[in-house]
Design an enzyme around this catalytic site. Structure first.
Site, PDB file in Angstrom:
ATOM      1  N   LYS A   1       0.852  -1.216   0.000  1.00 31.91           N
ATOM      2  CA  LYS A   1       0.000   0.000   0.000  1.00 31.91           C
ATOM      3  C   LYS A   1       0.873   1.246   0.000  1.00 31.91           C
ATOM      4  O   LYS A   1       2.059   1.208   0.382  1.00 31.91           O
ATOM      5  CB  LYS A   1      -0.931   0.034   1.219  1.00 31.91           C
ATOM      6  CG  LYS A   1      -0.243  -0.003   2.593  1.00 31.91           C
ATOM      7  CD  LYS A   1       0.195   1.322   3.155  1.00 31.91           C
ATOM      8  CE  LYS A   1       1.068   1.166   4.384  1.00 31.91           C
ATOM      9  NZ  LYS A   1       1.758   2.327   4.834  1.00 31.91           N
TER      10      LYS A   1
ATOM     11  N   ASP B   1      -2.191  -2.248   9.581  1.00 32.12           N
ATOM     12  CA  ASP B   1      -2.668  -2.078   8.200  1.00 32.12           C
ATOM     13  C   ASP B   1      -3.362  -3.325   7.641  1.00 32.12           C
ATOM     14  O   ASP B   1      -3.804  -3.318   6.485  1.00 32.12           O
ATOM     15  CB  ASP B   1      -1.494  -1.694   7.282  1.00 32.12           C
ATOM     16  CG  ASP B   1      -0.994  -0.277   7.550  1.00 32.12           C
ATOM     17  OD1 ASP B   1      -1.791   0.532   8.072  1.00 32.12           O
ATOM     18  OD2 ASP B   1       0.169   0.007   7.246  1.00 32.12           O
TER      19      ASP B   1
HETATM   20  C1  LIG Z   1       2.573   4.143   9.697  1.00 36.92           C
HETATM   21  C2  LIG Z   1       1.672   3.199   8.963  1.00 36.92           C
HETATM   22  C3  LIG Z   1       0.651   4.025   8.140  1.00 36.92           C
HETATM   23  O1  LIG Z   1      -0.066   3.231   7.245  1.00 36.92           O
HETATM   24  O2  LIG Z   1       2.285   2.386   8.006  1.00 36.92           O
HETATM   25  P1  LIG Z   1       3.788   1.778   7.824  1.00 36.92           P
HETATM   26  O3  LIG Z   1       4.774   2.862   7.789  1.00 36.92           O
HETATM   27  O4  LIG Z   1       4.022   0.852   8.955  1.00 36.92           O
HETATM   28  O5  LIG Z   1       3.717   1.013   6.522  1.00 36.92           O
HETATM   29  C4  LIG Z   1       0.858   2.316   9.949  1.00 36.92           C
HETATM   30  O6  LIG Z   1       0.052   3.099  10.793  1.00 36.92           O
HETATM   31  C5  LIG Z   1       1.715   1.428  10.816  1.00 36.92           C
HETATM   32  O7  LIG Z   1       1.164   0.176  10.744  1.00 36.92           O
HETATM   33  P2  LIG Z   1       1.991  -1.159  11.117  1.00 36.92           P
HETATM   34  O8  LIG Z   1       3.384  -1.091  10.595  1.00 36.92           O
HETATM   35  O9  LIG Z   1       1.133  -2.299  10.694  1.00 36.92           O
HETATM   36  O10 LIG Z   1       2.098  -1.023  12.638  1.00 36.92           O
HETATM   37  P3  LIG Z   1       2.197  -2.185  13.700  1.00 36.92           P
HETATM   38  O11 LIG Z   1       3.227  -3.160  13.290  1.00 36.92           O
HETATM   39  O12 LIG Z   1       0.825  -2.658  13.999  1.00 36.92           O
HETATM   40  O13 LIG Z   1       2.718  -1.349  14.960  1.00 36.92           O
HETATM   41  C6  LIG Z   1       4.063  -1.064  15.230  1.00 36.92           C
HETATM   42  C7  LIG Z   1       4.103  -0.039  16.352  1.00 36.92           C
HETATM   43  O14 LIG Z   1       3.755   1.248  15.829  1.00 36.92           O
HETATM   44  C8  LIG Z   1       2.971   1.975  16.763  1.00 36.92           C
HETATM   45  N1  LIG Z   1       1.653   2.290  16.176  1.00 36.92           N
HETATM   46  C9  LIG Z   1       1.160   1.580  15.115  1.00 36.92           C
HETATM   47  C10 LIG Z   1      -0.047   1.932  14.541  1.00 36.92           C
HETATM   48  C11 LIG Z   1      -0.761   3.031  15.090  1.00 36.92           C
HETATM   49  N2  LIG Z   1      -1.915   3.438  14.561  1.00 36.92           N
HETATM   50  N3  LIG Z   1      -0.256   3.721  16.156  1.00 36.92           N
HETATM   51  C12 LIG Z   1       0.948   3.369  16.707  1.00 36.92           C
HETATM   52  O15 LIG Z   1       1.403   4.009  17.655  1.00 36.92           O
HETATM   53  C13 LIG Z   1       2.859   1.094  18.004  1.00 36.92           C
HETATM   54  O16 LIG Z   1       3.925   1.463  18.868  1.00 36.92           O
HETATM   55  C14 LIG Z   1       3.115  -0.294  17.471  1.00 36.92           C
HETATM   56  O17 LIG Z   1       3.635  -1.154  18.440  1.00 36.92           O
END
Ligand SMILES: C[C@@](CO)(OP(=O)(O)O)[C@H](O)COP(=O)(O)OP(=O)(O)OC[C@H]1O[C@@H](n2ccc(N)nc2=O)[C@H](O)[C@@H]1O
Ligand SMILES: Nc1ncnc2c1ncn2[C@@H]1O[C@H](COP(=O)(O)OP(=O)(O)O)[C@@H](O)[C@H]1O
Length: 282
Positions: free
Chosen positions: A10, A134
């Site tokens: 994504k 996600d």
């Molecule tokens: C930032 C985003 C935006 O789409 O994407 P990525 O950069 O990871 O792809 C997501 O919110 C990331 O989702 P994801 O990577 O699945 O996060 P997770 O593994 O569930 O969480 C990792 C850590 O990030 C923090 N976390 C995650 C999601 C959220 N809404 N709030 C948080 O504070 C928490 O500390 C959690 O322990």
């Protein structure tokens, strides 16, 4: 029988943090879109209760791998003890903000549905956001406004037709780090995805591209100037717009023709670690 599921990555067309919850997670306001870059997840039911995992790049140990965590969670949730063989062919760069782990998790869920001939209900899919924020969106695919910590999904009926170049400057950034360091960013006035939603309702994609936003960009640009450089390179070589995805370090760029995207790719390929042409995936 073995099932093969494409696990699509994504991009975040819009990403804002709304507030920090008392459990440390952050509520977000995001427009997410699946893209054609994908892992392949093969899943087969076993006659015993073992869970076996094969992943071509040995970057994530079995017990930490989301695919294994999902099977365990599913067994616990429904009081089962089913065993599965899972194989992941990894193409999505890891820690790139492209949701690669959540994409694999979502593909495992689709595989479980196919093999066992059922569909998970919304409550279960929402609950899986505990394992990968996600996953609920990547389970559905397409374009959506995503809220909560990632479990609130409003699917949107609009289709982008442009081409994408996605670059990854070989910097693995953890989402946990980005969220933890985001508090100072939140003193700024919050943005709202409703501006982009209005553009989408008018099918005014130019307007969408002019309003791409990612709250994490400044944080990541300050620490890793090469991510900013990648975005600037995309713009220099003909992109209509470009933005970092998720917590980075990947950057996506939008091109109004495949030829333009390919030309930019030819110019930039030797300077950057990983660069791929992609399309919007529905
Ligand atoms: C930032 C985003 C935006 O789409 O994407 P990525 O950069 O990871 O792809 C997501 O919110 C990331 O989702 P994801 O990577 O699945 O996060 P997770 O593994 O569930 O969480 C990792 C850590 O990030 C923090 N976390 C995650 C999601 C959220 N809404 N709030 C948080 O504070 C928490 O500390 C959690 O322990
Ligand atoms: N199947 C998987 N593929 C990639 N990473 C995984 C997987 N399972 C667990 N992980 C863990 O998830 C972390 C985040 O990876 P990824 O989802 O690719 O990045 P992002 O959250 O930036 O989109 C990795 O550092 C890795 O430890």
């Amino acid at each position: 029988m073995s099932e093969c599921i494409n696990a699509y990555a994504k991009i975040n067309i819009f990403f804002e943090i709304k507030r920090k919850r008392s459990d440390g997670y952050h509520e977000i306001d995001s427009l997410m879109q699946t893209v054609s870059i994908h892992d392949k997840v093969y899943i087969k039911k076993r006659n015993d209760s073992r869970i076996k995992l094969e992943m071509d790049k040995n970057i994530v140990p079995k017990e930490k791998n989301i695919a294994v965590k999902i099977i365990k969670y599913y067994n616990d949730y429904f009081s089962l003890s089913e065993g599965y063989d899972i194989k992941i062919e990894k193409n999505i760069p890891v820690g790139a903000g492209l949701g690669g782990s959540s994409a694999d998790g979502a593909a495992v869920l689709r595989g479980l549905e196919k093999i066992n001939n059922f569909s998970f209900n919304d409550k279960f899919i929402k609950s899986v956001s505990e394992l990968g924020a996600d996953i609920p969106f990547l389970y559905r695919k397409g374009l959506a406004r995503v809220g909560g910590i990632g479990e609130k999904i409003d699917m949107l009926p609009y289709k982008f037709k442009d081409y994408l170049l996605i670059g990854y400057p070989n910097k693995l950034i953890s989402s946990r780090w980005a969220y933890k360091n985001s508090n100072f960013l939140l003193t700024d006035k919050r943005k709202d995805s409703s501006i982009l939603l209005r553009c989408l309702k008018r099918r005014d994609f130019e307007c969408v591209y002019q309003n791409l936003f990612n709250r994490f960009e400044q944080l990541v640009f300050d620490k890793y100037p090469q991510v900013k450089q990648l975005k600037e390179d995309f713009i220099k070589y003909g992109a209509s717009a470009a933005s970092m995805s998720g917590s980075g370090s990947s950057v996506f760029a939008v091109y109004d023709s495949r030829t333009k995207a390919l030309e930019a790719m030819k110019e930039l390929q030797s300077s950057w670690y990983w660069l791929e042409l992609a399309e919007f995936e529905y």
